[in-house]
Each structure stands twice: as structure tokens, then as C-alpha cells.
Scaffold this motif. Structure first.
Motif, mmCIF file in Angstrom:
data_model
loop_
_atom_site.group_PDB
_atom_site.id
_atom_site.type_symbol
_atom_site.label_atom_id
_atom_site.label_comp_id
_atom_site.label_asym_id
_atom_site.label_seq_id
_atom_site.Cartn_x
_atom_site.Cartn_y
_atom_site.Cartn_z
ATOM 1 N N ALA A 295 12.407 -3.063 47.698
ATOM 2 C CA ALA A 295 12.362 -4.524 47.838
ATOM 3 C C ALA A 295 12.753 -4.949 49.250
ATOM 4 O O ALA A 295 12.102 -5.821 49.844
ATOM 5 C CB ALA A 295 13.285 -5.182 46.810
ATOM 6 N N SER B 7 9.821 -4.235 51.493
ATOM 7 C CA SER B 7 8.706 -5.176 51.364
ATOM 8 C C SER B 7 9.062 -6.566 51.876
ATOM 9 O O SER B 7 8.187 -7.301 52.331
ATOM 10 C CB SER B 7 8.235 -5.255 49.910
ATOM 11 O OG SER B 7 9.204 -5.892 49.107
ATOM 12 N N LEU B 8 10.339 -6.947 51.806
ATOM 13 C CA LEU B 8 10.754 -8.274 52.271
ATOM 14 C C LEU B 8 10.986 -8.334 53.774
ATOM 15 O O LEU B 8 11.241 -9.408 54.317
ATOM 16 C CB LEU B 8 12.015 -8.726 51.529
ATOM 17 C CG LEU B 8 11.816 -9.058 50.055
ATOM 18 C CD1 LEU B 8 13.154 -9.255 49.372
ATOM 19 C CD2 LEU B 8 10.913 -10.258 49.876
ATOM 20 N N ARG C 75 8.731 -6.718 56.016
ATOM 21 C CA ARG C 75 7.463 -6.428 56.684
ATOM 22 C C ARG C 75 7.060 -7.634 57.530
ATOM 23 O O ARG C 75 7.512 -8.747 57.288
ATOM 24 C CB ARG C 75 6.352 -6.123 55.679
ATOM 25 C CG ARG C 75 6.613 -4.940 54.767
ATOM 26 C CD ARG C 75 6.671 -3.614 55.466
ATOM 27 N NE ARG C 75 7.770 -3.656 56.430
ATOM 28 C CZ ARG C 75 8.173 -2.705 57.238
ATOM 29 N NH1 ARG C 75 7.613 -1.592 57.255
ATOM 30 N NH2 ARG C 75 9.154 -2.844 58.071
ATOM 31 N N ALA D 262 5.936 -10.636 55.606
ATOM 32 C CA ALA D 262 7.049 -11.245 54.888
ATOM 33 C C ALA D 262 7.951 -12.026 55.850
ATOM 34 O O ALA D 262 8.462 -13.091 55.492
ATOM 35 C CB ALA D 262 7.856 -10.183 54.150
ATOM 36 N N ALA E 115 10.342 -15.440 45.487
ATOM 37 C CA ALA E 115 9.791 -14.340 46.290
ATOM 38 C C ALA E 115 10.691 -13.115 46.216
ATOM 39 O O ALA E 115 10.205 -11.979 46.077
ATOM 40 C CB ALA E 115 9.613 -14.780 47.739
ATOM 41 N N ILE E 116 11.987 -13.319 46.278
ATOM 42 C CA ILE E 116 12.922 -12.196 46.203
ATOM 43 C C ILE E 116 12.891 -11.558 44.819
ATOM 44 O O ILE E 116 12.793 -10.332 44.684
ATOM 45 C CB ILE E 116 14.346 -12.653 46.572
ATOM 46 C CG1 ILE E 116 14.399 -13.028 48.051
ATOM 47 C CG2 ILE E 116 15.367 -11.569 46.252
ATOM 48 C CD1 ILE E 116 15.681 -13.712 48.474
ATOM 49 N N SER F 212 9.690 -9.635 44.270
ATOM 50 C CA SER F 212 9.653 -8.397 45.054
ATOM 51 C C SER F 212 10.515 -7.316 44.411
ATOM 52 O O SER F 212 10.101 -6.155 44.315
ATOM 53 C CB SER F 212 10.128 -8.657 46.482
ATOM 54 O OG SER F 212 9.215 -9.469 47.149
ATOM 55 N N SER G 9 8.777 -6.216 41.166
ATOM 56 C CA SER G 9 7.609 -5.397 41.470
ATOM 57 C C SER G 9 8.024 -4.001 41.944
ATOM 58 O O SER G 9 7.433 -2.992 41.540
ATOM 59 C CB SER G 9 6.761 -6.084 42.528
ATOM 60 O OG SER G 9 5.694 -5.284 42.915
ATOM 61 N N ALA G 10 9.037 -3.946 42.787
ATOM 62 C CA ALA G 10 9.517 -2.643 43.275
ATOM 63 C C ALA G 10 10.103 -1.823 42.141
ATOM 64 O O ALA G 10 9.850 -0.620 42.034
ATOM 65 C CB ALA G 10 10.568 -2.851 44.367
#
Length: 86
Positions: free
Chosen positions: A19, A22-23, A25, A28, A74-75, A78, A81-82
Motif C-alpha cells: 500500500a 502504491s500510494l 508512485r 499517486a 484512497a488509502i 489501496s 487492494s494490496a
């Protein structure tokens, strides 16, 4: 052959790392900057209208909580999803 036991602690740490990855990138980071700008502009807009006595807030009063809610969503998405991917 080597083996690896995946327990809840390892799963939690792997999901957290994924997470964070991905947050942070570039896309992001652009999203975070856009959300921060939207939050700042909505607060300035709201405080300017209220200070001038032109408006009591109305619809503009909902913008800061909405922007914060979008960041939290969003957090959470993420991390979820992770965790699902791991």
C-alpha cells in the motif's frame, strides 16, 4: 527446498508495504497534490465568503470534508487492494 509460513503478521506487513508503495508512485503523488490543492482552495474560498458576510457556507462548507473523505477512501482502497493481492 525452502518454505515460508505466511501468518497474519507477515500478511499485514506485506500489505502495508504494498500500500505504501502504491500510494507513493508518481501518479499517486499527483493525486495527493491535487487533493491538497483542492482542500486548500476550498478552505480559502469558504473562509473568504464567510468573513465577507456574503455567504454562510452552504455547499462550499461540504468541500473540505468531501476532499478529506476522498483521501481516506484512497488509502483504505489501496490497503484493501494490496491485502487482497497478497
Amino acid at each position: 527446498p525452502r518454505s515460508l509460513t505466511i501468518d497474519e503478521s507477515l500478511l499485514r506487513r506485506m500489505a502495508r508495504d504494498a500500500a505504501v508503495y502504491s500510494l507513493t508512485r508518481p501518479v499517486a503523488i499527483i493525486m495527493w497534490v491535487a487533493l491538497a490543492a483542492a482542500l486548500g482552495i476550498s478552505i480559502l474560498n469558504l473562509s473568504g465568503l464567510v468573513a465577507a458576510g456574503e455567504d454562510d457556507g452552504g455547499l462550499a462548507a461540504w468541500m473540505p470534508p468531501l476532499v478529506i473523505a476522498l483521501a481516506v477512501i484512497a488509502i483504505v482502497m489501496s490497503v484493501s487492494s494490496a491485502r487482497h493481492a497478497v
